[in-house]
Design a protein around this motif. Structure first.
Motif, PDB file in Angstrom:
ATOM      1  N   PHE A 159     -41.747 -16.179  -7.485  1.00 39.97           N
ATOM      2  CA  PHE A 159     -41.127 -17.236  -6.686  1.00 39.97           C
ATOM      3  C   PHE A 159     -40.859 -18.473  -7.537  1.00 39.97           C
ATOM      4  N   GLN A 160     -39.878 -19.236  -7.060  1.00 39.05           N
ATOM      5  CA  GLN A 160     -39.695 -20.592  -7.582  1.00 39.05           C
ATOM      6  C   GLN A 160     -40.787 -21.478  -6.975  1.00 39.05           C
ATOM      7  N   SER A 161     -41.092 -22.592  -7.611  1.00 39.50           N
ATOM      8  CA  SER A 161     -42.133 -23.486  -7.120  1.00 39.50           C
ATOM      9  C   SER A 161     -41.805 -23.959  -5.699  1.00 39.50           C
ATOM     10  N   GLY A 162     -42.782 -23.810  -4.800  1.00 40.83           N
ATOM     11  CA  GLY A 162     -42.633 -24.250  -3.419  1.00 40.83           C
ATOM     12  C   GLY A 162     -41.674 -23.406  -2.605  1.00 40.83           C
ATOM     13  N   SER A 163     -41.327 -22.192  -3.100  1.00 42.00           N
ATOM     14  CA  SER A 163     -40.362 -21.354  -2.389  1.00 42.00           C
ATOM     15  C   SER A 163     -41.020 -20.033  -2.002  1.00 42.00           C
ATOM     16  N   TYR A 164     -40.465 -19.397  -0.979  1.00 37.90           N
ATOM     17  CA  TYR A 164     -40.944 -18.071  -0.607  1.00 37.90           C
ATOM     18  C   TYR A 164     -39.843 -17.029  -0.776  1.00 37.90           C
ATOM     19  N   ASN A 165     -38.733 -17.415  -1.458  1.00 34.48           N
ATOM     20  CA  ASN A 165     -37.669 -16.470  -1.760  1.00 34.48           C
ATOM     21  C   ASN A 165     -37.989 -15.760  -3.072  1.00 34.48           C
ATOM     22  N   VAL A 166     -37.991 -14.421  -3.048  1.00 36.62           N
ATOM     23  CA  VAL A 166     -38.317 -13.636  -4.236  1.00 36.62           C
ATOM     24  C   VAL A 166     -37.198 -13.766  -5.258  1.00 36.62           C
ATOM     25  N   THR A 167     -37.565 -14.034  -6.522  1.00 31.26           N
ATOM     26  CA  THR A 167     -36.566 -14.182  -7.590  1.00 31.26           C
ATOM     27  C   THR A 167     -36.013 -12.810  -7.980  1.00 31.26           C
ATOM     28  N   SER A 168     -34.879 -12.824  -8.627  1.00 26.27           N
ATOM     29  CA  SER A 168     -34.244 -11.566  -9.031  1.00 26.27           C
ATOM     30  C   SER A 168     -35.072 -10.834 -10.083  1.00 26.27           C
ATOM     31  N   LEU A 211     -47.053 -20.761   4.132  1.00 28.86           N
ATOM     32  CA  LEU A 211     -46.422 -20.422   2.854  1.00 28.86           C
ATOM     33  C   LEU A 211     -46.980 -19.117   2.298  1.00 28.86           C
ATOM     34  N   SER A 212     -48.318 -18.940   2.348  1.00 27.98           N
ATOM     35  CA  SER A 212     -48.926 -17.722   1.789  1.00 27.98           C
ATOM     36  C   SER A 212     -48.482 -16.483   2.560  1.00 27.98           C
ATOM     37  N   VAL A 213     -48.433 -16.592   3.889  1.00 31.25           N
ATOM     38  CA  VAL A 213     -48.015 -15.430   4.689  1.00 31.25           C
ATOM     39  C   VAL A 213     -46.526 -15.161   4.496  1.00 31.25           C
ATOM     40  N   LYS A 214     -45.719 -16.209   4.432  1.00 33.31           N
ATOM     41  CA  LYS A 214     -44.273 -16.044   4.261  1.00 33.31           C
ATOM     42  C   LYS A 214     -43.957 -15.374   2.928  1.00 33.31           C
ATOM     43  N   ARG A 215     -44.679 -15.737   1.874  1.00 32.57           N
ATOM     44  CA  ARG A 215     -44.480 -15.076   0.581  1.00 32.57           C
ATOM     45  C   ARG A 215     -44.872 -13.599   0.665  1.00 32.57           C
ATOM     46  N   SER A 216     -45.937 -13.293   1.443  1.00 30.44           N
ATOM     47  CA  SER A 216     -46.339 -11.899   1.615  1.00 30.44           C
ATOM     48  C   SER A 216     -45.249 -11.100   2.319  1.00 30.44           C
ATOM     49  N   THR A 217     -44.713 -11.630   3.402  1.00 34.43           N
ATOM     50  CA  THR A 217     -43.680 -10.893   4.141  1.00 34.43           C
ATOM     51  C   THR A 217     -42.382 -10.781   3.324  1.00 34.43           C
ATOM     52  N   SER A 218     -42.101 -11.782   2.475  1.00 34.64           N
ATOM     53  CA  SER A 218     -40.901 -11.704   1.623  1.00 34.64           C
ATOM     54  C   SER A 218     -41.026 -10.543   0.638  1.00 34.64           C
ATOM     55  N   ILE A 219     -42.225 -10.377   0.048  1.00 34.43           N
ATOM     56  CA  ILE A 219     -42.434  -9.265  -0.881  1.00 34.43           C
ATOM     57  C   ILE A 219     -42.388  -7.934  -0.143  1.00 34.43           C
ATOM     58  N   ILE A 220     -42.953  -7.911   1.063  1.00 32.39           N
ATOM     59  CA  ILE A 220     -42.936  -6.673   1.840  1.00 32.39           C
ATOM     60  C   ILE A 220     -41.505  -6.236   2.133  1.00 32.39           C
ATOM     61  N   ARG A 221     -40.631  -7.175   2.427  1.00 31.76           N
ATOM     62  CA  ARG A 221     -39.236  -6.822   2.705  1.00 31.76           C
ATOM     63  C   ARG A 221     -38.576  -6.223   1.465  1.00 31.76           C
ATOM     64  N   VAL A 222     -38.891  -6.779   0.288  1.00 30.52           N
ATOM     65  CA  VAL A 222     -38.343  -6.207  -0.958  1.00 30.52           C
ATOM     66  C   VAL A 222     -38.881  -4.796  -1.163  1.00 30.52           C
ATOM     67  N   LEU A 223     -40.190  -4.609  -0.955  1.00 35.12           N
ATOM     68  CA  LEU A 223     -40.780  -3.273  -1.132  1.00 35.12           C
ATOM     69  C   LEU A 223     -40.188  -2.285  -0.137  1.00 35.12           C
TER      70      LEU A 223
END
Length: 286
Positions: A159-168, A211-223
């Protein structure tokens, strides 16, 4: 004639008087002898009576001793029987104890074998994970904690700092993680988001929990987009409450901002495994 008669009577009386005195003396002597014999016999009788009383007392004492001996003998016989019974029970209990110890040794051996197999499986799984991830990067750590395998990925790779969008670039790492999860269809993968202690609030996100949960769900969507079975995935957020280091420096806060992929058996299968093992142990006891 009359004088002669008087003289004769007088002579007879005198003679009679002399004979009676001698007889009396003899009788007295005889009486004394008889009295002495009587006294002696009385003494002997009293002595015999005393001896008899003493003998009777000894007989009674011996009877009491005999009764005590009989009682003690009966008690000894009972004690011997009780001891024999106790010895038999003791031997039985000892045999049962030995059987119990053997069962415990068997259980311990089986548990040790299970632990050895578990450790072997865990080691193989860690080796497989490291090989599958294939990145020798200090920001990606694969280890085992309490029998559970973890893949810890620093947030700067995701992630970028303070973001929950997964980087390329994070998708390359997550593609390898997806490959590992897909190779373990009987396992679950819990995605844990971790933040540092600095407060965060942006848009719909209220705090570091969000933020912690949102980052988890963002990774789950990628997986999930990488064909990971969603039934294997678990979203989890730990906020800043499980830090790796004190949040007193920028470097330490960077360590605490991470995502962990926890590879573990499915809970229902885990309990099925425990139930099966318990049944095996019970069957072994019968």
């Amino acid at each position: 004639m009359r004088k002669i008669l008087l003289l004769s009577v007088s002579a007879m009386l005198l003679l009679s008087s002399c004979v009676s005195k001698k007889l009396y003396t003899d009788l007295q002597a005889k009486q004394k002898e008889t009295q002495d014999l009587l006294n002696s016999a009385t003494v002997k009788l009293n002595s015999c009576l005393e001896d008899r009383a003493s003998a009777t007392a000894r007989v009674e004492a011996m009877k009491d001793q005999l009764a005590d001996l009989k009682k003690n003998n009966t008690a000894l016989i009972k004690s011997s029987q009780d001891l024999t019974e106790l010895t038999t029970k003791g031997a039985t209990n000892l045999e049962k104890s030995l059987e119990t110890l053997k069962e415990r040794d068997l259980k311990i051996t089986r548990l040790q074998d299970a632990i050895t197999r578990k450790d072997s499986v865990t080691l193989a799984l860690v080796t497989s994970l490291k090989r599958e991830v294939g990145i020798n990067d200090p920001d990606i750590e694969v280890n085992v904690e309490k029998g559970v395998v973890f893949i810890s990925i620093a947030d700067k790779l995701l992630f970028q700092s303070g973001s929950y969008n997964v980087t390329s670039k994070a998708k390359d790492v997550l593609a390898k993680v997806a490959k590992v999860i897909n190779s373990k269809p009987d396992f679950e993968a819990m995605i844990e988001g971790h933040t540092d202690s600095q407060s965060y609030s942006k848009g719909v996100l209220v705090d570091n929990w969000d933020l912690s949960v949102k980052r988890s769900t963002s990774i789950i969507r990628v997986l999930q987009s990488l064909d990971v079975n969603p039934s294997q995935l678990i979203a989890a957020g730990r906020s800043s409450y499980v830090p790796l280091a004190d949040n007193d420096t920028a470097a330490n806060r960077a360590k605490n901002r991470r995502t962990r992929v926890v590879i573990l058996p499915k809970i229902d299968q885990f309990y099925d495994m425990i139930e099966k093992e318990m049944k095996n142990l019970e069957a072994g006891n019968n």
